[in-house]
Design an enzyme around this catalytic site. Structure first.
Site, short mmCIF file in Angstrom:
data_model
loop_
_atom_site.label_atom_id
_atom_site.label_comp_id
_atom_site.label_asym_id
_atom_site.label_seq_id
_atom_site.Cartn_x
_atom_site.Cartn_y
_atom_site.Cartn_z
N HIS A 187 3.80 0.45 -6.88
CA HIS A 187 5.15 1.02 -6.93
C HIS A 187 5.16 2.29 -7.79
O HIS A 187 5.79 3.29 -7.44
CB HIS A 187 6.14 0.03 -7.57
CG HIS A 187 6.40 -1.22 -6.79
ND1 HIS A 187 6.28 -2.48 -7.33
CD2 HIS A 187 6.81 -1.41 -5.51
CE1 HIS A 187 6.60 -3.39 -6.42
NE2 HIS A 187 6.92 -2.77 -5.31
N LYS A 221 15.14 -14.25 -2.31
CA LYS A 221 13.70 -14.25 -2.57
C LYS A 221 13.33 -15.08 -3.80
O LYS A 221 12.14 -15.14 -4.16
CB LYS A 221 13.20 -12.81 -2.76
CG LYS A 221 13.05 -12.04 -1.47
CD LYS A 221 12.19 -10.79 -1.68
CE LYS A 221 11.74 -10.19 -0.38
NZ LYS A 221 10.96 -8.95 -0.60
N ARG A 249 1.85 0.39 3.13
CA ARG A 249 0.47 0.14 2.69
C ARG A 249 -0.46 0.00 3.86
O ARG A 249 -1.60 0.44 3.84
CB ARG A 249 0.42 -1.15 1.86
CG ARG A 249 1.04 -1.02 0.48
CD ARG A 249 1.26 -2.36 -0.12
NE ARG A 249 2.15 -3.14 0.74
CZ ARG A 249 2.92 -4.13 0.32
NH1 ARG A 249 2.90 -4.48 -0.94
NH2 ARG A 249 3.71 -4.78 1.15
N SER A 284 3.65 -7.62 -5.06
CA SER A 284 4.19 -8.35 -6.22
C SER A 284 3.87 -9.84 -6.09
O SER A 284 3.54 -10.50 -7.09
CB SER A 284 5.71 -8.16 -6.32
OG SER A 284 6.01 -6.81 -6.58
O1 PNS Z 1 11.16 -4.86 -2.15
P1 PNS Z 1 11.84 -5.41 -0.94
O2 PNS Z 1 12.16 -6.86 -1.15
O3 PNS Z 1 11.05 -5.17 0.32
O4 PNS Z 1 13.23 -4.62 -0.80
C1 PNS Z 1 14.13 -4.91 0.23
C2 PNS Z 1 15.44 -4.13 0.03
C3 PNS Z 1 16.08 -4.51 -1.30
C4 PNS Z 1 15.18 -2.64 0.04
C5 PNS Z 1 16.40 -4.51 1.20
O5 PNS Z 1 16.51 -5.90 1.27
C6 PNS Z 1 17.79 -3.89 1.07
O6 PNS Z 1 17.96 -2.71 1.28
N1 PNS Z 1 18.79 -4.73 0.71
C7 PNS Z 1 20.15 -4.30 0.54
C8 PNS Z 1 21.06 -4.80 1.66
C9 PNS Z 1 21.00 -3.87 2.85
O7 PNS Z 1 21.39 -2.73 2.79
N2 PNS Z 1 20.51 -4.41 3.99
C10 PNS Z 1 20.39 -3.63 5.19
C11 PNS Z 1 19.05 -2.92 5.30
S1 PNS Z 1 17.70 -4.04 5.49
#
Ligand code: PNS
Length: 162
Positions: free
Chosen positions: A17, A41, A90, A128
């Site tokens: 990150h 999660k 990745r 992670s």
């Molecule tokens: O690190 P991650 O878990 O892959 O991150 C996922 C994240 C937080 C970027 C995604 O779940 C997110 O954008 N959540 C906010 C809700 C949202 O906008 N959802 C619609 C797009 S998936």
């Protein structure tokens, strides 16, 4: 001034990150690391701890801010005047999920763009979840996460063993 948002769960932040945050500063004038609570999660670290670790790990990067965000990312971006989402790719295995999220965000707001950055190869296998597993067995963490995270992971798993 171009602002990018790097959203994620960051449970916890890894060197992968951090590599991406540094790379994104070559493209954006400011980068907001936006931390999602993501209770689904079942994160190991609570949101405030995740934010504190990111702040500590990015102390040397003046154009980086760290914030909690709740709700839809597309709406958060509008509120903050953010120009693009930054996400890491990745390997091919990341692609399908990232592609779906990028299109969904653009459907929610047609102005939303997602910029994908590739981390350095040395971080391309770090997740992670994998790091938490290594930590749970007492494995060496120093090549994978910043010192503050290594310390907190050790504390967490020692606590769990008691
Ligand atoms: O690190 P991650 O878990 O892959 O991150 C996922 C994240 C937080 C970027 C995604 O779940 C997110 O954008 N959540 C906010 C809700 C949202 O906008 N959802 C619609 C797009 S998936």
């Amino acid at each position: 001034m171009k602002i990018g948002v790097y959203p994620g769960t960051f449970d916890p932040i890894t060197n992968g990150h951090l590599d991406l945050i540094r790379r994104s500063l070559h493209i954006f004038d400011r980068v907001i690391v936006a931390v999602a609570p993501n209770p689904k999660k079942q994160p190991l670290f609570d949101i405030h701890e995740r934010v504190a670790m990111i702040k500590e790990a990015t102390r040397d990067l003046p154009y980086v801010e760290v914030e909690i965000f709740e709700g839809l990312l597309a709406e958060y971006m509008k509120r903050k005047g953010v120009h693009a989402i930054i996400r890491g790719l990745r390997a091919i295995s990341d692609f399908e999920h990232e592609f779906m999220m990028a299109l969904l965000n653009r459907k929610l707001d047609s102005d939303v763009e997602t910029v994908f950055l590739m981390p350095s190869e040395e971080y391309s296998y770090i997740t992670s979840s994998a790091i938490k597993e290594v930590a749970s067995y007492g494995g060496l963490l120093k090549d994978f996460v910043p010192p503050v995270v290594a310390r907190r992971l050790r504390e967490q798993f020692q606590k769990k063993q008691k």
